[in-house]
Design a protein around this motif. Structure first.
Motif, PDB file in Angstrom:
ATOM      1  N   ASN A 167      31.790  24.367  89.423  1.00  0.00           N
ATOM      2  CA  ASN A 167      32.522  24.952  88.266  1.00  0.00           C
ATOM      3  C   ASN A 167      32.235  24.360  86.919  1.00  0.00           C
ATOM      4  OD1 ASN A 167      34.421  26.058  86.579  1.00  0.00           O
ATOM      5  ND2 ASN A 167      36.392  25.676  88.066  1.00  0.00           N
ATOM      6  N   ASP A 168      31.413  24.936  86.054  1.00  0.00           N
ATOM      7  CA  ASP A 168      30.979  24.512  84.959  1.00  0.00           C
ATOM      8  C   ASP A 168      31.454  25.241  83.773  1.00  0.00           C
ATOM      9  OD1 ASP A 168      29.177  22.643  83.763  1.00  0.00           O
ATOM     10  OD2 ASP A 168      27.327  23.851  83.819  1.00  0.00           O
ATOM     11  N   SER A 169      32.729  25.474  83.817  1.00  0.00           N
ATOM     12  CA  SER A 169      33.646  25.986  82.695  1.00  0.00           C
ATOM     13  C   SER A 169      34.901  25.198  82.639  1.00  0.00           C
ATOM     14  CB  SER A 169      33.844  27.410  82.889  1.00  0.00           C
ATOM     15  OG  SER A 169      34.783  27.656  83.974  1.00  0.00           O
ATOM     16  N   PHE A 170      34.794  23.940  82.973  1.00  0.00           N
ATOM     17  CA  PHE A 170      35.941  23.069  82.486  1.00  0.00           C
ATOM     18  C   PHE A 170      36.167  22.966  81.169  1.00  0.00           C
ATOM     19  CE2 PHE A 170      34.186  20.760  86.566  1.00  0.00           C
ATOM     20  CZ  PHE A 170      35.043  21.410  87.369  1.00  0.00           C
ATOM     21  N   ASN A 171      37.432  22.319  80.588  1.00  0.00           N
ATOM     22  CA  ASN A 171      37.392  22.051  79.480  1.00  0.00           C
ATOM     23  C   ASN A 171      36.980  20.664  79.203  1.00  0.00           C
ATOM     24  OD1 ASN A 171      39.890  20.431  79.842  1.00  0.00           O
ATOM     25  ND2 ASN A 171      40.944  22.411  79.533  1.00  0.00           N
ATOM     26  N   HIS A 172      36.949  20.030  77.773  1.00  0.00           N
ATOM     27  CA  HIS A 172      36.737  18.562  78.103  1.00  0.00           C
ATOM     28  C   HIS A 172      37.684  17.466  78.772  1.00  0.00           C
ATOM     29  CE1 HIS A 172      33.403  18.751  75.353  1.00  0.00           C
ATOM     30  NE2 HIS A 172      34.170  19.272  74.292  1.00  0.00           N
ATOM     31  N   SER A 173      38.703  17.950  78.649  1.00  0.00           N
ATOM     32  CA  SER A 173      39.683  16.868  79.456  1.00  0.00           C
ATOM     33  C   SER A 173      39.739  16.981  80.867  1.00  0.00           C
ATOM     34  CB  SER A 173      41.272  17.066  78.992  1.00  0.00           C
ATOM     35  OG  SER A 173      41.706  18.373  79.217  1.00  0.00           O
ATOM     36  N   THR A 174      39.366  18.203  81.290  1.00  0.00           N
ATOM     37  CA  THR A 174      39.483  18.335  82.852  1.00  0.00           C
ATOM     38  C   THR A 174      38.163  17.890  83.297  1.00  0.00           C
ATOM     39  OG1 THR A 174      40.904  20.406  82.512  1.00  0.00           O
ATOM     40  CG2 THR A 174      39.630  20.056  84.231  1.00  0.00           C
ATOM     41  N   TRP A 175      37.199  18.186  82.505  1.00  0.00           N
ATOM     42  CA  TRP A 175      35.782  17.607  82.983  1.00  0.00           C
ATOM     43  C   TRP A 175      35.734  16.239  83.117  1.00  0.00           C
ATOM     44  CZ3 TRP A 175      31.659  14.545  81.039  1.00  0.00           C
ATOM     45  CH2 TRP A 175      30.450  14.715  81.856  1.00  0.00           C
ATOM     46  N   LEU A 176      36.367  15.674  82.016  1.00  0.00           N
ATOM     47  CA  LEU A 176      36.425  13.826  82.020  1.00  0.00           C
ATOM     48  C   LEU A 176      37.046  13.452  83.021  1.00  0.00           C
ATOM     49  CD1 LEU A 176      36.596  13.476  78.506  1.00  0.00           C
ATOM     50  CD2 LEU A 176      34.906  12.714  79.528  1.00  0.00           C
ATOM     51  N   THR A 177      38.401  14.294  83.572  1.00  0.00           N
ATOM     52  CA  THR A 177      39.058  13.567  84.712  1.00  0.00           C
ATOM     53  C   THR A 177      38.152  13.797  85.884  1.00  0.00           C
ATOM     54  OG1 THR A 177      41.042  14.148  83.432  1.00  0.00           O
ATOM     55  CG2 THR A 177      41.163  13.883  85.921  1.00  0.00           C
ATOM     56  N   PHE A 178      37.527  14.853  86.151  1.00  0.00           N
ATOM     57  CA  PHE A 178      36.756  15.176  87.203  1.00  0.00           C
ATOM     58  C   PHE A 178      35.688  14.250  87.424  1.00  0.00           C
ATOM     59  CE2 PHE A 178      32.646  17.387  88.716  1.00  0.00           C
ATOM     60  CZ  PHE A 178      32.992  17.877  89.979  1.00  0.00           C
ATOM     61  N   MET A 179      35.128  13.730  86.294  1.00  0.00           N
ATOM     62  CA  MET A 179      34.027  12.720  86.394  1.00  0.00           C
ATOM     63  C   MET A 179      34.575  11.295  86.447  1.00  0.00           C
ATOM     64  SD  MET A 179      31.191  14.279  86.320  1.00  0.00           S
ATOM     65  CE  MET A 179      30.281  12.939  86.071  1.00  0.00           C
ATOM     66  N   ARG A 180      35.694  11.070  85.990  1.00  0.00           N
ATOM     67  CA  ARG A 180      36.320   9.830  85.734  1.00  0.00           C
ATOM     68  C   ARG A 180      36.655   9.503  87.241  1.00  0.00           C
ATOM     69  NH1 ARG A 180      42.014   8.524  85.253  1.00  0.00           N
ATOM     70  NH2 ARG A 180      42.487   6.302  84.840  1.00  0.00           N
ATOM     71  N   ASN A 181      37.396  10.235  88.178  1.00  0.00           N
ATOM     72  CA  ASN A 181      37.693  10.130  89.350  1.00  0.00           C
ATOM     73  C   ASN A 181      36.579   9.684  90.323  1.00  0.00           C
ATOM     74  OD1 ASN A 181      39.942  13.115  89.611  1.00  0.00           O
ATOM     75  ND2 ASN A 181      40.327  10.872  88.954  1.00  0.00           N
ATOM     76  N   ARG A 182      35.468  10.392  90.057  1.00  0.00           N
ATOM     77  CA  ARG A 182      34.266  10.182  91.013  1.00  0.00           C
ATOM     78  C   ARG A 182      33.491   8.731  90.505  1.00  0.00           C
ATOM     79  NH1 ARG A 182      36.109  14.799  91.230  1.00  0.00           N
ATOM     80  NH2 ARG A 182      35.690  16.240  92.852  1.00  0.00           N
ATOM     81  N   LEU A 183      33.340   8.579  89.047  1.00  0.00           N
ATOM     82  CA  LEU A 183      32.794   7.309  88.631  1.00  0.00           C
ATOM     83  C   LEU A 183      33.238   5.891  89.099  1.00  0.00           C
ATOM     84  CD1 LEU A 183      31.259   8.744  85.310  1.00  0.00           C
ATOM     85  CD2 LEU A 183      30.190   8.423  87.333  1.00  0.00           C
ATOM     86  N   GLU A 184      34.786   6.294  88.856  1.00  0.00           N
ATOM     87  CA  GLU A 184      35.190   4.895  89.422  1.00  0.00           C
ATOM     88  C   GLU A 184      35.359   4.587  90.807  1.00  0.00           C
ATOM     89  OE1 GLU A 184      39.087   4.549  86.323  1.00  0.00           O
ATOM     90  OE2 GLU A 184      39.496   5.845  87.844  1.00  0.00           O
ATOM     91  N   MET A 185      35.029   5.607  91.779  1.00  0.00           N
ATOM     92  CA  MET A 185      34.941   5.409  92.995  1.00  0.00           C
ATOM     93  C   MET A 185      33.463   4.917  93.336  1.00  0.00           C
ATOM     94  SD  MET A 185      36.390   5.462  96.160  1.00  0.00           S
ATOM     95  CE  MET A 185      35.121   3.885  96.446  1.00  0.00           C
ATOM     96  N   CYS A 186      32.497   5.596  92.727  1.00  0.00           N
ATOM     97  CA  CYS A 186      31.093   5.334  93.262  1.00  0.00           C
ATOM     98  C   CYS A 186      30.670   4.000  92.600  1.00  0.00           C
ATOM     99  CB  CYS A 186      30.105   6.552  92.630  1.00  0.00           C
ATOM    100  SG  CYS A 186      29.726   6.318  91.071  1.00  0.00           S
ATOM    101  N   LYS A 187      31.163   3.577  91.729  1.00  0.00           N
ATOM    102  CA  LYS A 187      30.724   2.157  91.215  1.00  0.00           C
ATOM    103  C   LYS A 187      31.158   0.996  92.104  1.00  0.00           C
ATOM    104  CE  LYS A 187      34.592   0.328  88.700  1.00  0.00           C
ATOM    105  NZ  LYS A 187      35.109  -0.267  87.242  1.00  0.00           N
ATOM    106  N   THR A 188      32.030   0.972  93.104  1.00  0.00           N
ATOM    107  CA  THR A 188      32.302   0.283  94.031  1.00  0.00           C
ATOM    108  C   THR A 188      31.438   0.128  94.996  1.00  0.00           C
ATOM    109  OG1 THR A 188      33.626   1.886  95.667  1.00  0.00           O
ATOM    110  CG2 THR A 188      34.867   0.698  93.615  1.00  0.00           C
ATOM    111  N   LEU A 189      30.587   1.318  95.267  1.00  0.00           N
ATOM    112  CA  LEU A 189      29.542   1.442  96.111  1.00  0.00           C
ATOM    113  C   LEU A 189      28.062   0.486  95.947  1.00  0.00           C
ATOM    114  CD1 LEU A 189      29.913   5.044  97.283  1.00  0.00           C
ATOM    115  CD2 LEU A 189      30.900   2.923  98.437  1.00  0.00           C
TER     116      LEU A 189
END
Length: 622
Positions: A215-237
């Motif tokens: 889905n490439d039609s997020f607004n900024h806040s939604t997109w940032l949340t989408f990325m934040r969830n994944r980046l916070e998790m993946c850095k632990t790997l």
């Protein structure tokens, strides 16, 4: 407002605690208000105008609005020349109200809930929908349940001999995991925490019109949340010396950098510009030529120290010569001076022919005299064919590890979009939905710079599978994940061709002849099965059949009462077909889209014993 300001100044001046040499102490006033000091409150209550403005009458009780008072006193119109205005804070302020930008709700990048989770569970490119922030519908313990490791199913192993049932699982295996990538990351953490050397991702660019599969039609806040969830998790790997490289466009790169600076403090390493085109985009007044690759590391100093030089190209190797028949082989000469003035590097050099040289103006020699003499005795200095030229240092091809990379990557060295499309067409013909896949040469550069053979590389926006293909050819282990449904399973099919020895991309450069293997598996679906059935239903009648099956086997939201829905079926039928689909999706319990590994033995899910055994092996890997 001016009247109120004058009244407040006049009244505060009556209290000697707030006055010194005729000047008011703004900080002392604010501190007294925050502590609700009786003397200040009595002073304010003694003036009708101040009483009316800063106090509220609630059932006969006057309540002091200290926030309103503090904001009023902090206004630049109140004591604008006070030497205590910025006693405790220094920073950018708004012109309108003199508030610090860091305190402005309109500017700060923030999330209203600690556990704000956006699953981003889209299945098909054309299924654009309003993403759900799970914090609005799930309690914290339910979010923990949503993100706990999931069971895996559908295990298959592929190697040069074809497809096989999986008998054993090892940390040395390569994996393709199909399913929601956020939940896949939380599943991987049980085994791979602290073991991944490189994470490369090519997420949705949030342009609003890309044909990228997510889905490439997020607004900024939604997109940032989408990325934040994944980046916070993946850095632990990541390993302590591991790094994450993210391809991104101009639309979100600066927002993403702010987000990464928060998630990985002091982790920034570089913003690489990749020249993605061979000519300007004529559709735009300023044709974009590049994309960004943001690079971060858990220990940025350590990662920087371990980034390798770029191997020399054949063209660069061709510049090495051996005009003096040096026994150490071909070489190139380099400047022996350095900028600046260092007393111990300011000496005279006499060439073999007797010519004498001193460093040029505003420069010195690059080595102290003792080290120069050593280089000269070893034949590592060059004074021209006649022995009378300015001294230069020899660099030998046999000893050259390569050249240092900079942050501008030209497409002649790392490929471009058109090259990537050609690679994809060569593999799958016209059956490919990726308008902007990445070329193998680009991933080859990244992987060369920061990994060694057998290191683990993770890509959880796998798309066309470029990352895994290059890892296979470079003898790196890989884990990739994708949740999208395409006409064909591009990543597995591409990897099968790689194993068979396909000669596209970097194959010739690295002398790839085929080989290797990977294990394919999927997150075990629960409600996700019904989400797909809803999405794939083509008529209202088929949708009703899905609803009947959902009542028998699906996990429905605790807010839902099926009988009430059936009793109001006419209202449901009055909805548009797409709204009917959205309604049924909303009925599903979102934290039960996949089967929790902790519940793998529950007979409700019907998981066979062999799959259970493979799960135990996977989660027991070391």
């Amino acid at each position: 407002m001016q009247f109120l300001l004058d009244e407040l100044k006049s009244h505060l001046s009556q209290d000697e605690r707030f006055v010194s040499d005729g000047k008011l102490f703004k900080n002392k006033v604010v501190e007294s208000a925050l502590h609700l000091e009786p003397a200040l409150l009595k002073l304010l209550l003694s003036n009708p105008a101040l009483k009316e403005h800063f106090f509220q009458d609630i059932d006969g009780i006057l309540v002091f609005d200290k926030v309103k008072f503090q904001k009023f006193v902090s206004n630049k119109a109140f004591l604008p020349d006070s030497f205590t205005s910025f006693k405790n804070k220094i920073g950018l302020t708004s012109i309108e109200d003199n508030e610090f930008l860091a305190e402005s709700k309109e500017i700060v990048l923030s999330w209203p809930y600690k556990d704000c989770v956006l699953e981003g569970g889209q299945m098909k490119e054309d299924a654009k929908h309003n993403e759900v922030f799970h914090n609005e519908i799930l309690a914290p313990d339910e979010i923990d349940r949503l993100l706990e490791p999931k069971a895996l199913t559908g295990f298959k192993k592929y190697d040069a001999d074809g497809e096989h049932d999986v008998q054993e699982i090892s940390i040395q295996d390569n994996f393709i995991i199909k399913g929601n990538n956020l939940l896949a990351l939380h599943t991987l953490k049980k085994v791979y925490a602290g073991k991944v050397k490189l994470i490369y991702i090519d997420p949705p660019y949030n342009t609003g019109n890309d044909s990228f599969g997510y889905n490439d039609s997020f607004n900024h806040s939604t997109w940032l949340t989408f990325m934040r969830n994944r980046l916070e998790m993946c850095k632990t790997l990541l390993k302590s010396n591991g790094s994450i490289w993210i391809s991104i466009g101009d639309d979100e790169v600066h927002y993403l950098k702010v987000l990464l600076d928060e998630i990985i403090p002091n982790g920034f390493i570089a913003n690489i510009l990749w020249q993605k085109r061979t000519s300007p985009d004529a559709r735009k007044p300023l044709g974009d030529a590049h994309e960004h690759i943001l690079v971060y590391g858990l220990d940025s100093k350590l990662v920087r120290s371990q980034i390798k030089p770029i191997p020399l190209t054949d063209e660069q190797k061709g510049s090495f010569r051996n005009p003096d028949n040096d026994p150490k082989g071909a070489w190139v000469s380099t400047d022996f001076t350095a900028s600046g003035y260092r007393p111990n590097q300011m000496y005279k050099i006499t060439t073999p022919s007797g010519a004498i040289y001193e460093p040029p103006p505003r420069k010195c020699w690059s080595k102290i005299e003792r080290e120069f003499i050593k280089l000269k005795d070893e034949g590592r200095m060059w004074f021209g064919r006649n022995g009378d030229a300015m001294p230069r240092r020899k660099t030998y091809l046999s000893e050259s590890e390569g050249i240092t990379s900079w942050t501008w990557w030209e497409n002649q060295y790392v490929g471009h979009n058109q090259e990537a499309k050609q690679e994809s067409v060569a593999l799958f013909g016209d059956r490919q939905p990726f308008s902007t896949p990445k070329p193998e040469r680009l991933l080859n550069r990244i992987i060369e710079l920061c990994t060694d053979e057998n290191d683990i590389v993770l890509d959880f926006f796998a798309g066309s599978g470029t990352t895994a293909a290059v890892c296979a050819k470079k003898k790196r282990r890989y884990i990739i994940s994708d949740q999208m449904t395409y006409d064909i399973d591009y990543s597995p099919e591409r990897l099968k061709k790689v194993i068979a020895g396909e000669q596209g991309g970097i194959s010739e450069e690295v002398n790839w002849k085929g080989g290797g293997s990977f294990i394919y598996c999927e997150l075990a679906k629960a409600n996700e099965n019904f989400a797909e059935m809803i999405q794939n239903a083509e008529t209202p009648e088929l949708l009703k059949e899905v609803w009947r099956e959902m009542q028998e086997r699906a996990f429905l939201s605790y807010k839902v009462h099926p009988k009430q829905i059936d009793d109001r079926v006419t209202e449901f039928e009055a909805l548009s077909f797409e709204d009917q689909k959205e309604f049924l999706k909303a009925v599903l319990d979102k934290n039960m889209l996949y089967v929790p590994y902790s519940e793998i033995d529950d007979i409700t899910y019907g998981i066979d014993e062999n799959t259970k055994a493979l799960n135990r092996r996977f989660f027991g890997m070391k």
